[in-house]
Enzyme design. Sequence first.
Site, PDB file in Angstrom:
ATOM      1  N   ASP A   3      -7.461 -72.537  78.035  1.00  0.00           N
ATOM      2  CA  ASP A   3      -6.607 -71.384  77.893  1.00  0.00           C
ATOM      3  C   ASP A   3      -5.458 -71.741  76.993  1.00  0.00           C
ATOM      4  O   ASP A   3      -4.466 -70.905  77.022  1.00  0.00           O
ATOM      5  CB  ASP A   3      -6.067 -70.675  79.381  1.00  0.00           C
ATOM      6  CG  ASP A   3      -7.342 -70.435  80.090  1.00  0.00           C
ATOM      7  OD1 ASP A   3      -8.339 -69.926  79.744  1.00  0.00           O
ATOM      8  OD2 ASP A   3      -7.442 -70.765  81.159  1.00  0.00           O
ATOM      9  N   HIS A   6     -12.535 -66.670  75.728  1.00  0.00           N
ATOM     10  CA  HIS A   6     -11.569 -66.856  74.963  1.00  0.00           C
ATOM     11  C   HIS A   6     -11.191 -65.019  74.557  1.00  0.00           C
ATOM     12  O   HIS A   6     -11.962 -64.248  74.643  1.00  0.00           O
ATOM     13  CB  HIS A   6     -12.482 -66.829  73.512  1.00  0.00           C
ATOM     14  CG  HIS A   6     -12.443 -68.650  73.413  1.00  0.00           C
ATOM     15  ND1 HIS A   6     -11.649 -69.299  73.873  1.00  0.00           N
ATOM     16  CD2 HIS A   6     -13.219 -69.100  72.588  1.00  0.00           C
ATOM     17  CE1 HIS A   6     -12.077 -70.770  73.695  1.00  0.00           C
ATOM     18  NE2 HIS A   6     -13.033 -70.348  72.709  1.00  0.00           N
TER      19      HIS A   6
HETATM   20  P1  GDP Z   1      -8.403 -69.795  75.181  1.00  0.00           P
HETATM   21  O1  GDP Z   1      -9.354 -70.015  76.298  1.00  0.00           O
HETATM   22  O2  GDP Z   1      -7.985 -71.329  74.737  1.00  0.00           O
HETATM   23  O3  GDP Z   1      -9.253 -69.282  74.086  1.00  0.00           O
HETATM   24  O4  GDP Z   1      -7.130 -68.939  75.605  1.00  0.00           O
HETATM   25  P2  GDP Z   1      -7.267 -67.601  76.315  1.00  0.00           P
HETATM   26  O5  GDP Z   1      -7.824 -66.378  75.409  1.00  0.00           O
HETATM   27  O6  GDP Z   1      -7.994 -67.905  77.678  1.00  0.00           O
HETATM   28  O7  GDP Z   1      -5.901 -67.407  76.643  1.00  0.00           O
HETATM   29  C1  GDP Z   1      -4.993 -67.185  75.591  1.00  0.00           C
HETATM   30  C2  GDP Z   1      -4.217 -65.831  75.853  1.00  0.00           C
HETATM   31  O8  GDP Z   1      -2.966 -65.615  75.234  1.00  0.00           O
HETATM   32  C3  GDP Z   1      -4.972 -64.819  75.238  1.00  0.00           C
HETATM   33  O9  GDP Z   1      -4.760 -63.550  75.994  1.00  0.00           O
HETATM   34  C4  GDP Z   1      -4.463 -64.627  73.850  1.00  0.00           C
HETATM   35  O10 GDP Z   1      -4.535 -63.294  73.181  1.00  0.00           O
HETATM   36  C5  GDP Z   1      -3.188 -64.949  73.938  1.00  0.00           C
HETATM   37  N1  GDP Z   1      -2.487 -65.567  72.848  1.00  0.00           N
HETATM   38  C6  GDP Z   1      -2.776 -66.699  71.866  1.00  0.00           C
HETATM   39  N2  GDP Z   1      -1.813 -67.192  70.932  1.00  0.00           N
HETATM   40  C7  GDP Z   1      -0.841 -66.442  71.638  1.00  0.00           C
HETATM   41  C8  GDP Z   1       0.579 -66.707  71.128  1.00  0.00           C
HETATM   42  O11 GDP Z   1       0.830 -67.306  70.183  1.00  0.00           O
HETATM   43  N3  GDP Z   1       1.515 -65.793  71.780  1.00  0.00           N
HETATM   44  C9  GDP Z   1       1.137 -64.831  72.746  1.00  0.00           C
HETATM   45  N4  GDP Z   1       2.417 -64.224  73.286  1.00  0.00           N
HETATM   46  N5  GDP Z   1      -0.044 -64.648  73.039  1.00  0.00           N
HETATM   47  C10 GDP Z   1      -1.130 -65.443  72.724  1.00  0.00           C
HETATM   48 MG    MG Z   2      -9.708 -69.258  78.266  1.00  0.00          MG
END
Ligand code: GDP
Ligand code: MG
Length: 424
Positions: free
Chosen positions: A12, A40
């Site tokens: 995440d 994601h």
């Molecule tokens: P992944 O599993 O690594 O792809 O990540 P997730 O999607 O589970 O969690 C990342 C969350 O943070 C998501 O809701 C994204 O929309 C959000 N997100 C990603 N990058 C940023 C950022 O730079 N700032 C903020 N505020 N939110 C972000």
């Molecule tokens: Mg995730």
Amino acid sequence: MLTSICGINWGDEGKGRMVDLLSEKFDIVCRYQGGNNAGHTVINERGKFVLNLLPSGILREDVVNVMGNGMVIDIKHLCEEMERLRAGGIKITPENLKISDRAVITMPYNVLQDGLEEDRLAGKKFGSTRRGIAPVYADKYFKKAFRMGELLSTERLYKRVADIVEWKNLTVVGGYHADEIKTEEMIAYFEKYGKPLAPYICDVGLYLDKANKEGKNIMFEAQLGALRDIDFGIYPYTSSSSTIAAYAPIGAGVPHLALDNSIGIMKAYSTCVGEGPFTAEYFGEKAEKLRALGGEYGAATGRPRRVGPFDVVASRYGIRCQGAKEIALTKLDVLSDYEELEICTAYKLNGEIIHEFPFTDVLDECTPVFETVKGWNSDISKCRKKEDLPQAALDYIAYLEKACGCKIKYVSVGAERDAYIEMY
Ligand code: GDP
Ligand code: MG
């Protein structure tokens, strides 16, 4: 060029969002491990999309997406995910989605087994997502699994079902005293959710090898972080697959090719879903504030994530496991509301300060050593250039670079596609 985009922490980190951004430079995006156990979240001009199985490149028209042999695919979930994306205006055809004939099928009884075992464990749960991932990987290594390629000649496949079902019932009925799995139901399941996927199934290794020879840019997208890797993570609180970059060419179907680059996605603070040791964990008010600011609830499960400050010890280990050559630091904007920021710089073990990430059992006895640095306490979500960032934010980035020994090339300051800064 072969590039891996991988998670440095517990998952995440914002991999989906970074892959969505960086996929612009790539012709092909491959998933190489895991199944629909993680999620994601990608936000772009077309809306908000949650991807569990499909590679993030599916959201770009001209990118070909590959689901590799290292994956376990819940075919019902995949059919539904494809439908959901199509309803959002995303085009999915055999031209832009290729599924490995060697990828393993997650069966309904694997999902059932996962739930039965979590229920049996009751208070001693491992925090499984109940998507059948551990049981199906176990079946793969038992050599009792079904593979996607079998859906191409169902006559042979259906002959095999009865034997496998008989074997599975030894566990499900014999061990857990659950309802018997029925051969006809499994065949009906393949008919309903397997047949529609047949046009997408092929030898993706052949496709990728050819594409590589033609000079195509290929990206491998990991689904979970280094600390969830089955070998190098916090076993047994890990996933059941290899999440690390070095496995990417194997899990995608091109074991003979070496990576040219590995980009690590690292979060500006720490989060961890589910059970297991999490040394830098915050509790109480501190945790609630950070969780709320970061919106830290699981994309696939909605579970509140455990949170803590940036952990140098774990992140440096994650960077080493991933062989990361550059870092994308994500969610820095989440830390905008602090006068001071804590960083976990070391662990304390039996009165001694340690800097290297220890064996999982030892982690339970470690306590965090926090250092405090200046916060910037101002909104940075509109910053798009390095010069726009306040000095304290630049200092924080420089601190992490030095402590972790890896260059930070990208900093993301928002969930939207353009909310990022290229540092050099
Ligand atoms: P992944 O599993 O690594 O792809 O990540 P997730 O999607 O589970 O969690 C990342 C969350 O943070 C998501 O809701 C994204 O929309 C959000 N997100 C990603 N990058 C940023 C950022 O730079 N700032 C903020 N505020 N939110 C972000
Ligand atoms: Mg995730």
